[in-house]
Design a protein around this motif. Structure first.
Motif, PDB file in Angstrom:
ATOM      1  N   PRO A  15       6.934  -6.456  -9.611  1.00 20.38           N
ATOM      2  CA  PRO A  15       6.149  -4.957  -9.671  1.00 20.38           C
ATOM      3  C   PRO A  15       5.115  -4.897  -9.823  1.00 20.38           C
ATOM      4  CG  PRO A  15       8.511  -5.844 -10.979  1.00 20.38           C
ATOM      5  CD  PRO A  15       7.335  -6.933 -10.481  1.00 20.38           C
ATOM      6  N   GLN A  16       4.597  -5.220 -11.064  1.00 23.80           N
ATOM      7  CA  GLN A  16       3.049  -4.809 -11.417  1.00 23.80           C
ATOM      8  C   GLN A  16       2.028  -5.538 -10.615  1.00 23.80           C
ATOM      9  OE1 GLN A  16       2.393  -2.220 -14.400  1.00 23.80           O
ATOM     10  NE2 GLN A  16       0.477  -2.763 -13.191  1.00 23.80           N
ATOM     11  N   LEU A  17       2.326  -7.015 -10.234  1.00 23.11           N
ATOM     12  CA  LEU A  17       1.917  -7.628  -9.653  1.00 23.11           C
ATOM     13  C   LEU A  17       0.809  -6.417  -8.164  1.00 23.11           C
ATOM     14  CD1 LEU A  17      -0.462 -10.710 -10.226  1.00 23.11           C
ATOM     15  CD2 LEU A  17       1.523 -11.519  -9.125  1.00 23.11           C
ATOM     16  N   SER A  18       2.387  -6.134  -7.411  1.00 22.65           N
ATOM     17  CA  SER A  18       2.797  -6.024  -5.758  1.00 22.65           C
ATOM     18  C   SER A  18       1.756  -4.555  -6.293  1.00 22.65           C
ATOM     19  CB  SER A  18       3.655  -5.102  -6.116  1.00 22.65           C
ATOM     20  OG  SER A  18       4.678  -6.302  -5.782  1.00 22.65           O
ATOM     21  N   ALA A  19       1.646  -3.244  -7.524  1.00 21.88           N
ATOM     22  CA  ALA A  19       1.596  -2.358  -7.637  1.00 21.88           C
ATOM     23  C   ALA A  19       0.246  -3.080  -7.501  1.00 21.88           C
ATOM     24  CB  ALA A  19       1.670  -1.734  -9.001  1.00 21.88           C
ATOM     25  N   ASP A  20      -0.550  -3.771  -8.781  1.00 18.03           N
ATOM     26  CA  ASP A  20      -1.835  -4.059  -8.646  1.00 18.03           C
ATOM     27  C   ASP A  20      -3.119  -4.326  -7.328  1.00 18.03           C
ATOM     28  OD1 ASP A  20      -2.178  -3.368 -11.488  1.00 18.03           O
ATOM     29  OD2 ASP A  20      -2.099  -5.177 -12.103  1.00 18.03           O
ATOM     30  N   LEU A  21      -2.192  -4.865  -6.601  1.00 18.88           N
ATOM     31  CA  LEU A  21      -2.926  -5.877  -5.168  1.00 18.88           C
ATOM     32  C   LEU A  21      -2.391  -5.383  -4.364  1.00 18.88           C
ATOM     33  CD1 LEU A  21      -1.760  -9.956  -6.042  1.00 18.88           C
ATOM     34  CD2 LEU A  21      -4.060  -9.144  -6.828  1.00 18.88           C
ATOM     35  N   GLY A  22      -1.870  -3.938  -3.443  1.00 15.45           N
ATOM     36  CA  GLY A  22      -1.837  -3.272  -3.257  1.00 15.45           C
ATOM     37  C   GLY A  22      -0.420  -4.221  -2.334  1.00 15.45           C
ATOM     38  N   ALA A  23       0.306  -4.434  -2.458  1.00 16.15           N
ATOM     39  CA  ALA A  23       1.266  -5.891  -2.083  1.00 16.15           C
ATOM     40  C   ALA A  23       2.245  -4.556  -1.022  1.00 16.15           C
ATOM     41  CB  ALA A  23       1.456  -6.452  -2.208  1.00 16.15           C
ATOM     42  N   THR A  24       2.017  -4.959   0.505  1.00 16.75           N
ATOM     43  CA  THR A  24       3.038  -4.766   0.856  1.00 16.75           C
ATOM     44  C   THR A  24       4.623  -5.524   1.063  1.00 16.75           C
ATOM     45  OG1 THR A  24       3.346  -5.510   3.081  1.00 16.75           O
ATOM     46  CG2 THR A  24       1.629  -4.211   3.003  1.00 16.75           C
ATOM     47  N   GLY A  25       6.147  -5.277   1.369  1.00 12.70           N
ATOM     48  CA  GLY A  25       7.341  -5.069   1.185  1.00 12.70           C
ATOM     49  C   GLY A  25       7.186  -7.106   1.422  1.00 12.70           C
ATOM     50  N   VAL A  26       6.800  -6.340   2.705  1.00 15.36           N
ATOM     51  CA  VAL A  26       6.434  -8.253   3.079  1.00 15.36           C
ATOM     52  C   VAL A  26       5.657  -8.720   2.641  1.00 15.36           C
ATOM     53  CG1 VAL A  26       5.564  -9.018   5.707  1.00 15.36           C
ATOM     54  CG2 VAL A  26       7.013  -7.482   5.646  1.00 15.36           C
ATOM     55  N   GLU A  27       4.750  -8.231   2.174  1.00 17.58           N
ATOM     56  CA  GLU A  27       3.509  -9.749   1.621  1.00 17.58           C
ATOM     57  C   GLU A  27       4.206  -9.494  -0.259  1.00 17.58           C
ATOM     58  OE1 GLU A  27      -0.985  -7.936   3.080  1.00 17.58           O
ATOM     59  OE2 GLU A  27       0.214  -6.673   1.155  1.00 17.58           O
ATOM     60  N   GLN A  28       5.276  -9.082  -0.347  1.00 15.81           N
ATOM     61  CA  GLN A  28       5.573  -9.656  -1.385  1.00 15.81           C
ATOM     62  C   GLN A  28       6.932 -10.618  -1.223  1.00 15.81           C
ATOM     63  OE1 GLN A  28       7.706  -6.210  -3.524  1.00 15.81           O
ATOM     64  NE2 GLN A  28       6.170  -5.019  -3.206  1.00 15.81           N
ATOM     65  N   LEU A  29       7.044 -10.214  -0.157  1.00 19.83           N
ATOM     66  CA  LEU A  29       8.523 -11.657   0.381  1.00 19.83           C
ATOM     67  C   LEU A  29       7.347 -12.758   0.520  1.00 19.83           C
ATOM     68  CD1 LEU A  29      10.499  -9.851   2.820  1.00 19.83           C
ATOM     69  CD2 LEU A  29      11.400 -10.540   0.337  1.00 19.83           C
ATOM     70  N   TRP A  30       6.699 -12.532   0.902  1.00 19.87           N
ATOM     71  CA  TRP A  30       5.889 -13.976   0.823  1.00 19.87           C
ATOM     72  C   TRP A  30       5.164 -14.687   0.125  1.00 19.87           C
ATOM     73  CZ3 TRP A  30       6.111 -17.471   4.861  1.00 19.87           C
ATOM     74  CH2 TRP A  30       6.371 -16.710   6.079  1.00 19.87           C
ATOM     75  N   ILE A  31       4.683 -13.644  -1.125  1.00 20.45           N
ATOM     76  CA  ILE A  31       4.069 -13.971  -1.789  1.00 20.45           C
ATOM     77  C   ILE A  31       5.781 -14.832  -2.908  1.00 20.45           C
ATOM     78  CG2 ILE A  31       3.619 -13.023  -5.122  1.00 20.45           C
ATOM     79  CD1 ILE A  31       1.945 -11.781  -3.201  1.00 20.45           C
ATOM     80  N   SER A  32       6.636 -14.819  -2.947  1.00 19.74           N
ATOM     81  CA  SER A  32       7.504 -15.024  -3.843  1.00 19.74           C
ATOM     82  C   SER A  32       8.093 -16.247  -2.959  1.00 19.74           C
ATOM     83  CB  SER A  32       8.898 -13.839  -4.477  1.00 19.74           C
ATOM     84  OG  SER A  32       9.793 -13.153  -2.879  1.00 19.74           O
TER      85      SER A  32
END
Length: 187
Positions: A15-32
């Motif tokens: 959650p914090q990482l996504s906010a800091d990097l500005g990741a979208t929902g799809v990018e969050q899925l690919w990150i994980s």
């Protein structure tokens, strides 16, 4: 065990990482998920590579790559770079499991082999299960991992450094001493 620690730290920090990097929902899925995709697709291939080039060598190369890529992943500038770093971490992570299990078979006597494998699996299971503890019991321990991750100190980088140093010392200790035969005396 590194896989479970990496996944736990990422889930806590996402959650914090996504906010800091500005990741979208799809990018969050690919990150994980990019890490798991690469490990699942390459673990058998890396076992075969270990059979061909040697499991000690593959473990050391994979551990070093995991360490370097963990540091790179901690300092990425955007979500795309993190996705690529996590995918490359998956390639390096795929080298660790088959190499470790193959080396356990060589190093441990048959009597101790099942005990060592059971201990290894139990530790990995305990780390994975710790993600599901209720808040306040195990989550406080994992909160430290999240804070370290978001501060730029990737937890798996530290663990990989320890894991990499151990096999390196073992490899140096197990290396056979090369001695030259005494020169034959003429006559």
């Amino acid at each position: 065990m590194l896989v479970a620690i990496d996944a736990t730290a990422l889930l806590l920090a996402l959650p914090q990482l996504s906010a800091d990097l500005g990741a979208t929902g799809v990018e969050q899925l690919w990150i994980s998920d990019s890490y798991g995709f690469m490990v699942a697709g390459l673990v058998i291939v890396m076992g075969t590579v270990g059979d061909r080039i040697g499991h000690r060598r593959l473990l050391l190369v994979g551990g070093a790559a995991f360490l370097v890529l963990s540091v790179v992943a901690a300092f990425v500038a955007g979500p795309s770079m993190l996705i690529v770093a996590r995918a490359l971490l998956g390639v390096a992570g795929a080298t660790l499991a088959p190499s470790t299990l193959a080396l356990l078979g060589v190093v441990a006597a048959a009597v101790y082999r099942s005990r060592m494998e059971g201990t290894s699996d139990s530790l990995a299971g305990a780390v994975a299960a710790s993600r599901h503890l209720p808040a306040g019991q195990g989550a406080q321990l994992l909160q430290a991992a999240r804070e370290a991750f978001t501060a730029g100190l990737h937890v798996t980088g530290v663990v990989a450094a320890v894991v990499f140093a151990g096999p390196a010392v073992l490899v140096l200790a197990m290396r056979p001493a090369t001695r030259t035969a005494p020169a034959a005396l003429p006559g």
